[in-house]
Design a protein around this motif. Structure first.
Motif, mmCIF file in Angstrom:
data_model
loop_
_atom_site.group_PDB
_atom_site.id
_atom_site.type_symbol
_atom_site.label_atom_id
_atom_site.label_comp_id
_atom_site.label_asym_id
_atom_site.label_seq_id
_atom_site.Cartn_x
_atom_site.Cartn_y
_atom_site.Cartn_z
ATOM 1 N N TRP A 147 -3.562 24.421 -5.798
ATOM 2 C CA TRP A 147 -4.718 25.234 -6.208
ATOM 3 C C TRP A 147 -6.033 24.588 -5.758
ATOM 4 C CZ3 TRP A 147 -6.333 29.788 -7.629
ATOM 5 C CH2 TRP A 147 -7.586 29.920 -8.206
ATOM 6 N N SER A 148 -6.166 23.321 -6.003
ATOM 7 C CA SER A 148 -7.387 22.612 -5.635
ATOM 8 C C SER A 148 -7.601 22.635 -4.121
ATOM 9 C CB SER A 148 -7.313 21.170 -6.140
ATOM 10 O OG SER A 148 -8.448 20.457 -5.749
ATOM 11 N N SER A 149 -6.538 22.463 -3.357
ATOM 12 C CA SER A 149 -6.650 22.485 -1.896
ATOM 13 C C SER A 149 -7.069 23.859 -1.396
ATOM 14 C CB SER A 149 -5.313 22.088 -1.255
ATOM 15 O OG SER A 149 -5.003 20.757 -1.556
ATOM 16 N N ILE A 150 -6.493 24.910 -1.968
ATOM 17 C CA ILE A 150 -6.853 26.270 -1.568
ATOM 18 C C ILE A 150 -8.325 26.535 -1.875
ATOM 19 C CG2 ILE A 150 -6.504 28.714 -2.109
ATOM 20 C CD1 ILE A 150 -3.493 28.025 -2.447
ATOM 21 N N VAL A 151 -8.771 26.148 -3.061
ATOM 22 C CA VAL A 151 -10.171 26.362 -3.446
ATOM 23 C C VAL A 151 -11.104 25.603 -2.506
ATOM 24 C CG1 VAL A 151 -11.890 25.879 -5.245
ATOM 25 C CG2 VAL A 151 -9.690 26.906 -5.851
ATOM 26 N N ARG A 152 -10.772 24.348 -2.198
ATOM 27 C CA ARG A 152 -11.622 23.574 -1.287
ATOM 28 C C ARG A 152 -11.646 24.178 0.107
ATOM 29 N NH1 ARG A 152 -10.019 18.782 -0.004
ATOM 30 N NH2 ARG A 152 -7.972 18.868 -0.966
ATOM 31 N N TYR A 153 -10.503 24.674 0.587
ATOM 32 C CA TYR A 153 -10.447 25.279 1.921
ATOM 33 C C TYR A 153 -11.267 26.571 1.966
ATOM 34 C CZ TYR A 153 -8.844 27.440 6.178
ATOM 35 O OH TYR A 153 -8.816 28.034 7.403
ATOM 36 N N VAL A 154 -11.079 27.438 0.966
ATOM 37 C CA VAL A 154 -11.801 28.717 0.933
ATOM 38 C C VAL A 154 -13.307 28.472 0.797
ATOM 39 C CG1 VAL A 154 -12.142 30.817 -0.440
ATOM 40 C CG2 VAL A 154 -9.828 30.034 0.084
ATOM 41 N N SER A 155 -13.683 27.441 0.045
ATOM 42 C CA SER A 155 -15.102 27.134 -0.158
ATOM 43 C C SER A 155 -15.790 26.707 1.131
ATOM 44 C CB SER A 155 -15.269 26.034 -1.198
ATOM 45 O OG SER A 155 -14.773 26.460 -2.428
ATOM 46 N N ASN A 156 -15.088 25.914 1.949
ATOM 47 C CA ASN A 156 -15.697 25.416 3.180
ATOM 48 C C ASN A 156 -14.590 25.022 4.169
ATOM 49 O OD1 ASN A 156 -17.282 24.327 5.160
ATOM 50 N ND2 ASN A 156 -18.440 22.993 3.789
ATOM 51 N N PRO A 157 -14.075 25.982 4.944
ATOM 52 C CA PRO A 157 -12.954 25.701 5.851
ATOM 53 C C PRO A 157 -13.267 24.645 6.913
ATOM 54 C CG PRO A 157 -13.337 28.076 5.690
ATOM 55 C CD PRO A 157 -14.443 27.392 4.961
ATOM 56 N N LYS A 158 -14.503 24.590 7.384
ATOM 57 C CA LYS A 158 -14.844 23.635 8.449
ATOM 58 C C LYS A 158 -14.862 22.192 7.955
ATOM 59 C CE LYS A 158 -17.276 26.862 11.351
ATOM 60 N NZ LYS A 158 -18.409 27.100 12.197
ATOM 61 N N MET A 159 -15.196 21.992 6.683
ATOM 62 C CA MET A 159 -15.270 20.634 6.135
ATOM 63 C C MET A 159 -13.999 20.237 5.377
ATOM 64 S SD MET A 159 -18.087 19.409 7.150
ATOM 65 C CE MET A 159 -18.222 17.971 6.141
ATOM 66 N N PHE A 160 -13.001 21.126 5.354
ATOM 67 C CA PHE A 160 -11.770 20.848 4.600
ATOM 68 C C PHE A 160 -11.034 19.653 5.186
ATOM 69 C CE2 PHE A 160 -7.187 21.344 4.014
ATOM 70 C CZ PHE A 160 -7.129 21.356 2.640
ATOM 71 N N ARG A 161 -10.604 18.763 4.313
ATOM 72 C CA ARG A 161 -9.787 17.602 4.674
ATOM 73 C C ARG A 161 -8.644 17.515 3.681
ATOM 74 N NH1 ARG A 161 -12.364 18.212 8.492
ATOM 75 N NH2 ARG A 161 -13.899 16.855 9.428
ATOM 76 N N VAL A 162 -7.496 17.125 4.167
ATOM 77 C CA VAL A 162 -6.345 16.936 3.286
ATOM 78 C C VAL A 162 -6.590 15.680 2.457
ATOM 79 C CG1 VAL A 162 -3.874 16.490 3.202
ATOM 80 C CG2 VAL A 162 -4.789 18.052 4.905
ATOM 81 N N ARG A 163 -6.321 15.769 1.154
ATOM 82 C CA ARG A 163 -6.517 14.631 0.249
ATOM 83 C C ARG A 163 -5.199 14.275 -0.407
ATOM 84 N NH1 ARG A 163 -12.087 14.369 -2.698
ATOM 85 N NH2 ARG A 163 -11.076 12.421 -3.127
ATOM 86 N N VAL A 164 -5.036 13.024 -0.732
ATOM 87 C CA VAL A 164 -3.833 12.565 -1.414
ATOM 88 C C VAL A 164 -3.864 12.982 -2.876
ATOM 89 C CG1 VAL A 164 -2.476 10.525 -1.993
ATOM 90 C CG2 VAL A 164 -3.670 10.625 0.171
ATOM 91 N N TRP A 165 -5.041 13.075 -3.440
ATOM 92 C CA TRP A 165 -5.199 13.525 -4.819
ATOM 93 C C TRP A 165 -6.443 14.397 -4.887
ATOM 94 C CZ3 TRP A 165 -9.364 12.180 -7.980
ATOM 95 C CH2 TRP A 165 -10.225 11.216 -7.460
#
Length: 124
Positions: free
Chosen positions: A23-41
């Motif tokens: 959920w958190s990853s989807i929200v971060r991606y939708v919020s700003n796809p160009k700045m999205f980075r995969v996070r361990v947590w």
């Protein structure tokens, strides 16, 4: 009881943390796809940063509790029989090793996050 403590409790914990992470990853991606980075947590937003590290605390504490159940309670402290690892508890030893790695991850990530700010503040 064996299936409950060995699979249902940690499985539910993994499911909840995993669902939060997705959920958190989807929200971060939708919020700003160009700045999205995969996070361990994924940090928890809001609450003035008081629960930012909730995911790491849940992983570390949950893994520690289940590690104690698997290694201490399930084995009845009978680790060795006739000088070898107790063959009746190999599954418990396997689960304990896996949980130890999750516990170490949670603790190291928390220490890294908690000490990172102090070391960068002293440099500036």
């Amino acid at each position: 009881m064996g299936s409950f403590k060995g699979h249902v409790v940690p499985g539910t914990l993994f499911l909840l943390v995993g669902a939060w992470h997705v959920w958190s990853s989807i929200v971060r991606y939708v919020s700003n796809p160009k700045m999205f980075r995969v996070r361990v947590w994924s940090p928890v937003q809001g609450f003035d940063g008081r629960v930012k590290h909730l995911e790491l605390w849940v992983i570390a504490i949950g893994a520690f509790i289940d590690l104690c159940i698997e290694l201490l309670y399930s084995t009845h402290l009978k680790f060795f029989v006739d000088g070898i690892l107790n063959p009746h508890h190999m599954n418990d030893f396997e689960h304990s090793g896996m949980l130890l790695m999750f516990f170490i991850f949670g603790v190291v990530a928390l220490l890294s996050e908690k000490t990172r700010r102090r070391s960068t503040e002293s440099v500036n």
